[in-house]
Design an enzyme around this catalytic site. Structure first.
Site, PDB file in Angstrom:
ATOM      1  N   SER A  18     -11.317 -17.944 -23.447  1.00  0.00           N
ATOM      2  CA  SER A  18     -10.609 -18.158 -22.181  1.00  0.00           C
ATOM      3  C   SER A  18     -10.612 -19.645 -21.830  1.00  0.00           C
ATOM      4  CB  SER A  18     -11.298 -17.375 -21.064  1.00  0.00           C
ATOM      5  OG  SER A  18     -10.903 -17.894 -19.814  1.00  0.00           O
ATOM      6  N   SER A  27      -4.821 -10.422 -12.567  1.00  0.00           N
ATOM      7  CA  SER A  27      -5.384  -9.413 -13.476  1.00  0.00           C
ATOM      8  C   SER A  27      -4.273  -8.621 -14.166  1.00  0.00           C
ATOM      9  CB  SER A  27      -6.360  -8.483 -12.757  1.00  0.00           C
ATOM     10  OG  SER A  27      -5.748  -7.887 -11.646  1.00  0.00           O
ATOM     11  N   LEU A  81      -2.283 -12.597  -6.268  1.00  0.00           N
ATOM     12  CA  LEU A  81      -0.995 -12.766  -6.936  1.00  0.00           C
ATOM     13  C   LEU A  81      -1.005 -12.085  -8.308  1.00  0.00           C
ATOM     14  CD1 LEU A  81      -0.304 -16.471  -5.885  1.00  0.00           C
ATOM     15  CD2 LEU A  81       0.633 -14.388  -4.869  1.00  0.00           C
ATOM     16  N   TYR A 141     -10.200  -1.092  -0.684  1.00  0.00           N
ATOM     17  CA  TYR A 141      -8.974  -0.572  -1.289  1.00  0.00           C
ATOM     18  C   TYR A 141      -9.155   0.910  -1.624  1.00  0.00           C
ATOM     19  CZ  TYR A 141      -4.912  -0.449  -4.394  1.00  0.00           C
ATOM     20  OH  TYR A 141      -3.701  -0.142  -4.984  1.00  0.00           O
ATOM     21  N   GLU A 161      -6.722  -1.040 -15.875  1.00  0.00           N
ATOM     22  CA  GLU A 161      -7.323  -1.571 -14.639  1.00  0.00           C
ATOM     23  C   GLU A 161      -8.090  -0.462 -13.904  1.00  0.00           C
ATOM     24  OE1 GLU A 161      -6.108  -4.829 -13.029  1.00  0.00           O
ATOM     25  OE2 GLU A 161      -7.316  -4.566 -11.229  1.00  0.00           O
ATOM     26  N   ASP A 186       1.864  -3.866  -9.647  1.00  0.00           N
ATOM     27  CA  ASP A 186       1.632  -5.193 -10.223  1.00  0.00           C
ATOM     28  C   ASP A 186       2.026  -5.241 -11.696  1.00  0.00           C
ATOM     29  OD1 ASP A 186       0.540  -5.411  -7.738  1.00  0.00           O
ATOM     30  OD2 ASP A 186      -1.535  -5.472  -8.418  1.00  0.00           O
ATOM     31  N   HIS A 243       0.829  -1.214   0.000  1.00  0.00           N
ATOM     32  CA  HIS A 243       0.000   0.000   0.000  1.00  0.00           C
ATOM     33  C   HIS A 243       0.865   1.267   0.000  1.00  0.00           C
ATOM     34  CE1 HIS A 243      -3.935  -1.916   0.170  1.00  0.00           C
ATOM     35  NE2 HIS A 243      -3.351  -2.840   0.916  1.00  0.00           N
TER      36      HIS A 243
END
Ligand code: GLA
Length: 388
Positions: A67, A127, A124, A221, A159, A171, A34
């Site tokens: 997918s 996305s 993990l 978040y 995102e 990420d 964070h």
């Protein structure tokens, strides 16, 4: 995985001639949680589980996505991209196409089969791996003149805007810039990167998945982000323009403003301000080959996330407690956004079997859930893979 992609491709699209294969890994954050959206420091590494995408440009403007993980097919048109009311796996890919378009990187139609072994919803960064794999393959197919850093930032924007999670840059950068046996020190203000050797001799990086899905994490978040902004606002009122982000304030500054902010906002700020120096100290301990020191910092980080930032949960706390009861464990902490997902621990190789047996049996007994344990080494970042 590659064979599964090829088989499915043949069923859906026929001959595989001319297709490109892209791969982008998930990540585990070793320390620096964070802090990315507070202009701070993070120290993630790419992991071996990854997302793979086999893709080929079409003559028309259709985008046909298949997918493997969801066993679904989705079709849309490159000139008419919009998000449905329910978030779908395909939004992570189309978001990247859409953000690339906004930046003037035009692409045409394409076919793709996507699949991977990054556990979904486990913290993990499955996305980010999907976004970066998509960016990597789009750039290759349509010969887009885009550097890695820009690609990672645009994937983050996808995102933020298309998926609606206000994530920071960690990420997508970890997935793009990962390097075997290295952790990535990222300065989230300057976006400067330093590859830090993380080959910890006899110590392994062990990820424990609590199997608690992070369903609160989206809204919580964004609340944490807002609380940090509030902290910056109060600090800025007192100290003026030198405060642009929590990175710019010291703990003394924060104490001087304590009365002017709510207790939660004060503690959120304190977490970020203590976490940043822990990252830099962690880098020094990795560089001097001192996993014990690094482990102590991980524990401090966990406590701060649990008590000050309040993003842990009983299951993550239990996994950390069980880990540190074991012999040969340097440290352990929750990793990622929190509210479920995974912990990361440093475990001596010779103690791994005992570690797994202890954590799995005690965790299952107390929670009724079977944790999943992954032993991983820092892996390489996104790339086009030559298989044909
Ligand atoms: C999520 C976000 C990251 C970062 C972490 C917390 O993984 O995607 O940008 O903020 O949470 O460190």
């Amino acid at each position: 995985m590659i064979q599964q992609l090829l088989d499915r491709w043949k069923e859906e699209f026929g001959e595989v001639w001319g297709a490109k294969l892209g791969r982008a890994p998930g990540r585990v954050n070793l320390i620096g949680e964070h802090t990315d959206y507070n202009d701070g420091f993070v120290l993630p590494c790419a992991i071996e589980p990854a997302v793979w995408i086999l893709a080929r440009a079409r003559e028309d403007t259709r985008i046909c996505l298949v997918s493997l993980n969801y066993n679904e097919r989705h079709e849309s048109d490159v000139n008419d991209l919009h998000r449905g009311t329910e978030l779908s796996w395909s939004d992570y890919l189309l978001g990247v196409v859409s953000v690339f378009q906004q930046e003037g990187y035009a692409s045409g139609g394409w076919d793709a089969v996507i699949g991977g072994d990054v556990p979904l919803g486990a913290g993990l960064s499955s996305s980010a791996a999907v976004e970066v794999a998509t960016g990597t393959v789009l750039r290759e197919m349509f010969q887009l003149p885009m550097e890695d850093r820009e690609m990672a930032l645009l994937c983050q924007r996808a995102e933020n805007m298309y998926v609606g999670v206000q994530c920071g840059v960690m990420d997508q950068f970890a997935s793009t810039f990962g390097k075997v046996d290295h952790a990535l020190l990222l300065d989230c203000r300057s976006l400067e990167i330093r590859q830090v050797p993380a080959h910890l001799k006899d110590t392994e990086i062990v990820i424990c998945d609590s199997k608690v899905q992070r369903n609160l994490s989206g809204s919580e978040y964004n609340i944490r982000r807002a609380q940090c902004r509030e902290g910056v606002h109060v600090l800025r009122e007192k100290f003026g323009e030198r405060i642009c982000a929590l990175r710019d304030a010291s703990l003394d500054d924060l104490e001087m403003c304590r009365e002017r902010m709510s207790d939660p906002v004060y503690r959120r700020c304190r977490h970020v301000m203590t976490e940043n120096p822990r990252v830099l100290e962690g880098v020094r301990s990795l560089e001097s080959g001192d996993p014990a020191k690094f482990g102590r910092l991980m524990l401090e980080s966990h406590r701060s996330l649990r008590d000050d930032y309040e993003v842990s949960c009983p299951e993550l706390d239990l996994l950390v407690d069980l880990a540190i009861e074991c012999r040969g464990v340097a440290g352990s902490r929750m990793t990622g956004a929190g509210f479920g997902g995974c912990t990361v621990s440093l475990v001596e190789r010779s103690c791994l079997d005992q570690f797994c047996a202890h954590v799995i049996s005690r965790y299952a007994r107390k929670t009724g859930r079977e944790p999943e344990i992954y032993v991983t080494r820092p892996g390489s970042g996104a790339a086009i893979v030559d298989v044909f």
